[in-house]
Design an enzyme around this catalytic site. Structure first.
Site, short mmCIF file in Angstrom:
data_model
loop_
_atom_site.label_atom_id
_atom_site.label_comp_id
_atom_site.label_asym_id
_atom_site.label_seq_id
_atom_site.Cartn_x
_atom_site.Cartn_y
_atom_site.Cartn_z
N ASP A 237 47.74 45.08 20.44
CA ASP A 237 47.32 44.84 19.05
C ASP A 237 45.99 44.07 19.00
OD1 ASP A 237 47.52 45.16 16.32
OD2 ASP A 237 49.21 43.80 16.03
N ASP A 238 46.05 42.76 19.09
CA ASP A 238 44.84 41.90 19.04
C ASP A 238 44.96 40.88 20.16
OD1 ASP A 238 43.62 42.77 16.30
OD2 ASP A 238 45.75 42.46 15.92
N HIS B 98 43.14 46.82 18.38
CA HIS B 98 41.99 46.66 17.46
C HIS B 98 40.87 46.07 18.30
CE1 HIS B 98 44.59 47.21 13.86
NE2 HIS B 98 45.51 46.75 14.68
N GLU C 165 55.35 46.87 9.43
CA GLU C 165 55.12 45.62 10.18
C GLU C 165 55.69 44.48 9.31
OE1 GLU C 165 50.99 44.53 10.69
OE2 GLU C 165 51.42 43.17 12.37
N HIS D 102 49.42 51.79 10.07
CA HIS D 102 50.30 50.65 10.22
C HIS D 102 51.32 50.75 9.08
CE1 HIS D 102 47.20 49.11 12.82
NE2 HIS D 102 47.71 47.92 12.92
N HIS E 246 47.52 51.04 20.64
CA HIS E 246 47.40 50.17 19.45
C HIS E 246 46.63 48.93 19.86
CE1 HIS E 246 49.60 48.39 15.68
NE2 HIS E 246 48.45 47.75 15.91
N1 HPA Z 1 48.29 44.54 11.19
C1 HPA Z 1 47.46 44.88 10.21
N2 HPA Z 1 46.15 44.84 10.33
C2 HPA Z 1 45.63 44.45 11.48
C3 HPA Z 1 46.43 44.08 12.54
C4 HPA Z 1 47.84 44.13 12.39
O1 HPA Z 1 48.64 43.82 13.29
N3 HPA Z 1 45.59 43.73 13.54
C5 HPA Z 1 44.33 43.91 13.09
N4 HPA Z 1 44.34 44.34 11.84
ZN ZN Z 2 47.53 46.53 14.55
#
Ligand code: HPA
Ligand code: ZN
Length: 339
Positions: A280-281, A21, A202, A199, A19
């Site tokens: 994630d990011d 991006h 969340e 996703h 996971h």
């Molecule tokens: N959630 C939804 N969209 C996203 C995320 C996330 O954590 N990171 C990058 N796009």
């Molecule tokens: Zn994500």
């Protein structure tokens, strides 16, 4: 506190990242370099100012800044450099396999050709294999705040590249954009032989996780935190061996969890879920995969057995072949035996 600390074992274990991006791995230093190279104005004077802007109280706060940051990405070389920088950093964390998300609509909507994005990312992946021995796959994410029609158009653009894609995913603003909106898009992706992830849970409710399973027929669930509110759903996820790509530092930064000490990872493992740890990011949330493990350790919620299970799950939940999975699991066993 764990005693002895798990740092050495965290570093030594080979891992998969499921996971990530790629646009979220754009570090402020590279953002500035690309802004200069492409003559693009950015609303920050220096990297410190960029980092100071990264305070979020919910997903949308982050997304607004994340899409603005992606504006510096213009050329095939930019996408190559972005991917190459991620893989260099991932190699330092002993990531040996990565299944990475990209958001083509963020780029095509700015007039960047789909092919430019694909060629740049694929060449970054080829370099990672040569330089670091990292295997990688691409997962095309649809932006859920955009229309079904736009997603179908994007999938049509991706068709000639289907052999270079591992699967499709669904990201961006979750609440108000349920998985059901993309039922036909995901059915078409399945016809093209693509794996499906989304996703869900969340910020969205457990009902969105049900929809991801029942309507999108996902092979893996991204985040899934709020599934923990629904015991029957947890039992279903556990009995089906559904992998969850969990992102602890992201959860903390976006206020999905209040306190790392109360992160649901231990409860997920106790419930028998195939939970994994991911970044994630990382450029926005303050850490790559090992930082995420260290954060769990520092919060006192990571045991040695938990760490090993999470790392094993990263391969079990991957889209690698059974042979590749068993190769990586044996490599983990070797490290544990020596520990
Ligand atoms: N959630 C939804 N969209 C996203 C995320 C996330 O954590 N990171 C990058 N796009
Ligand atoms: Zn994500």
């Amino acid at each position: 506190m764990n005693d002895p600390p798990l740092s050495a074992l965290i570093a030594a274990l080979p891992k998969a990242e499921l996971h990530l991006h790629i646009e979220g791995s754009l570090e402020p230093e590279l953002m500035f370099a690309l802004a200069q190279r492409n003559n693009v104005a950015i609303p920050y004077a220096n990297v410190e100012e960029v980092r100071a802007a990264y305070h979020f109280s919910r997903l949308q706060d982050f997304l607004d800044i994340y899409y603005a940051g992606a504006n510096v990405l213009r050329t095939q070389q930019d996408f190559h450099d972005l991917a190459a920088a991620y893989f260099d950093r991932a190699a330092a964390d002993n990531i040996v396999h990565a299944e990475i998300f990209f958001d083509p609509q963020t780029h095509t909507d700015r007039g960047i050709a789909f092919d430019v994005v694909m060629r740049g990312l694929l060449s970054g992946m080829a370099e990672a294999r040569e330089k670091h021995g990292i295997s990688a796959g691409l997962i095309l994410c649809f932006l859920r705040h955009l229309s079904e029609e736009a997603a179908l158009e994007t999938l049509a653009q991706a068709e000639p590249w289907a052999d270079h894609l591992m699967g499709v995913g669904l990201d961006s603003s979750e609440v108000g954009h349920p998985p059901a909106k993309f039922t036909r898009v995901f059915a078409r992706a399945a016809q093209l032989g693509l794996r499906r992830v989304a996703h869900a849970g969340e910020e969205g409710p457990p009902a969105y996780v049900h929809e991801a399973l029942d309507l999108l027929h996902v092979d893996r669930l991204d985040h899934g935190n709020r599934a923990m509110e629904d015991p029957a759903l947890v039992a279903r996820l556990a009995s089906s061996g559904m992998a969850l790509t969990v992102c602890p530092l992201s959860n903390l930064k976006l206020c999905v969890v209040e306190d790392m000490a109360r992160h649901p990872i231990p409860a997920m493992l106790s419930a028998g879920l195939v939970a994994t740890v991911n970044s994630d990011d990382p450029a926005y949330f303050g850490g790559y995969v090992n930082d995420n493990f260290h954060a769990l350790d520092k919060a006192g919620i990571l045991t040695r057995d938990g760490l090993i299970q999470l790392v094993r799950n990263s391969f079990i939940g991957s889209f690698l072949s059974d042979e590749e999975k068993s190769h990586h699991l044996k490599e983990i066993d070797k490290i544990i035996d020596d520990d």
